[in-house]
Scaffold this active site. Structure first.
Site, PDB file in Angstrom:
ATOM      1  CD  GLU A 132      -2.156  -2.810  -3.841  1.00  0.00           C
ATOM      2  OE1 GLU A 132      -3.391  -2.871  -3.642  1.00  0.00           O
ATOM      3  OE2 GLU A 132      -1.415  -2.035  -3.215  1.00  0.00           O
ATOM      4  CG  HIS A 142      -5.423  -2.964   0.058  1.00  0.00           C
ATOM      5  ND1 HIS A 142      -4.631  -2.555  -0.994  1.00  0.00           N
ATOM      6  CD2 HIS A 142      -5.176  -2.110   1.078  1.00  0.00           C
ATOM      7  CE1 HIS A 142      -3.941  -1.483  -0.618  1.00  0.00           C
ATOM      8  NE2 HIS A 142      -4.264  -1.195   0.626  1.00  0.00           N
ATOM      9  CB  SER A 146      -0.953  -0.048   1.202  1.00  0.00           C
ATOM     10  OG  SER A 146      -2.004   0.870   1.052  1.00  0.00           O
TER      11      SER A 146
END
Length: 308
Positions: free
Chosen positions: A205, A275, A110
């Site tokens: 992602e 995630h 992230s």
């Protein structure tokens, strides 16, 4: 035989909003016999961040101190936002001297993508995209898949990642594996913290982004010339984007087909990264060989740090 590791926590972004998740993670590590250092970073608060910019940069810069023993694992507490604010304050020369070719694993995903790409660009340090304290190790229900793949990735000098999603075209390419969170990665374009990767295999992602926002960011990578320099684009999980009537059939699948038609390199889908509850651990900066066809894909990885 269980090997007991030293795990040092860092908090380069947001603070943990669920202290119970931190407690669960620490309990699990202690139950396995691991030593956890830096727990105090989980208790720091400054606005929406896990401490001031100086405090959060110091977490990482401590790793450059030759007077301190290196931990086995450096683990990010969580993502959120804040890593971009400390990139200019990191001791890249010191971190390069201390971490290059050492059996130390820096792990997170992230917002941690900013730290990973900056370390790769400025210090040549390879890290791991993988689970973090609050969302993964501290989850109410711990994923056995995530746990097993984490330890396997950190202790074995080679690994093979497979996927069963049928691919639109046959692919057989090699290059350096790099990438991470799409929004964070695109925010580094044009900065000294974007690694100049030629001939790489880029994995991406993101979470809670509408398909059109994902497309817009991929177009930014395309229009800036970064995608043309890659051997392939590998897409992980893009969950959380809501469907709207206005989209009129434009969804994640339609977006991927559009991207595939314009970027000029193979697009592989179905990577179990992002995630998600069951998550792979991927070495950023590793040597990679990607093969894909109508039956799925196989990604062979080597040349990354492994724990002693």
């Amino acid at each position: 035989m269980t090997v007991h590791r030293t795990i040092e926590l860092i908090a380069p972004s947001g603070y943990p909003h669920d202290p119970e998740a931190v407690h669960r993670a620490l309990q699990r590590f202690h139950a396995q016999g691991h030593r956890v250092e830096g727990v105090e970073v989980t208790k720091r608060r400054y606005q929406r961040f896990a401490g001031t910019d100086g405090e959060r940069a110091a977490d990482l810069n401590r790793l450059a101190d030759p007077a301190r023993a290196l931990p086995d694992i450096v683990l990010a507490v969580r993502g959120g936002y804040g890593a971009a604010r400390i990139l200019h304050g990191l001791d890249y020369e010191g971190l390069q001297r201390r971490l290059t070719d050492q059996p130390v694993a820096l792990v997170g995903h992230s917002d941690f993508t900013a730290i990973q790409l900056a370390l790769l660009a400025r210090a040549g340090v390879k890290t791991f995209g993988g689970p973090m304290i609050t969302s993964d190790f501290g989850a109410e229900e711990l994923s056995e898949f995530t746990l097993q793949h984490f330890w396997s990735a950190l202790t074995k000098p080679t690994m093979t990642v497979t996927g069963t999603t049928p691919q639109a075209h046959a692919v057989n390419v090699s290059g350096m594996l790099w990438g991470g969170n799409l929004a964070v990665l695109t925010s580094l374009i044009g900065t000294p913290y974007m690694p100049p990767v030629q001939g790489g295999i880029l994995f991406l992602e993101d979470v809670n982004e509408q398909p059109f926002r994902v497309e817009r960011m991929i177009y930014q990578l395309h229009l800036s010339g970064i995608l043309a320099q890659q051997q392939a684009l590998v897409l992980g999980d893009f969950s959380g984007g809501k469907a709207y009537d206005y989209d009129n059939g434009y969804d994640l699948h339609a977006m991927i087909e559009q991207v595939r038609s314009v970027i000029g390199i193979p697009v592989v889908t179905g990577l179990q990264f992002g995630h998600v509850h069951n998550m792979l651990t991927l070495p950023v900066g590793a040597e990679a060989h990607l093969v894909a066809d109508a039956h799925g894909f196989k990604l062979n990885l080597s040349g990354y740090p492994t724990l002693a």
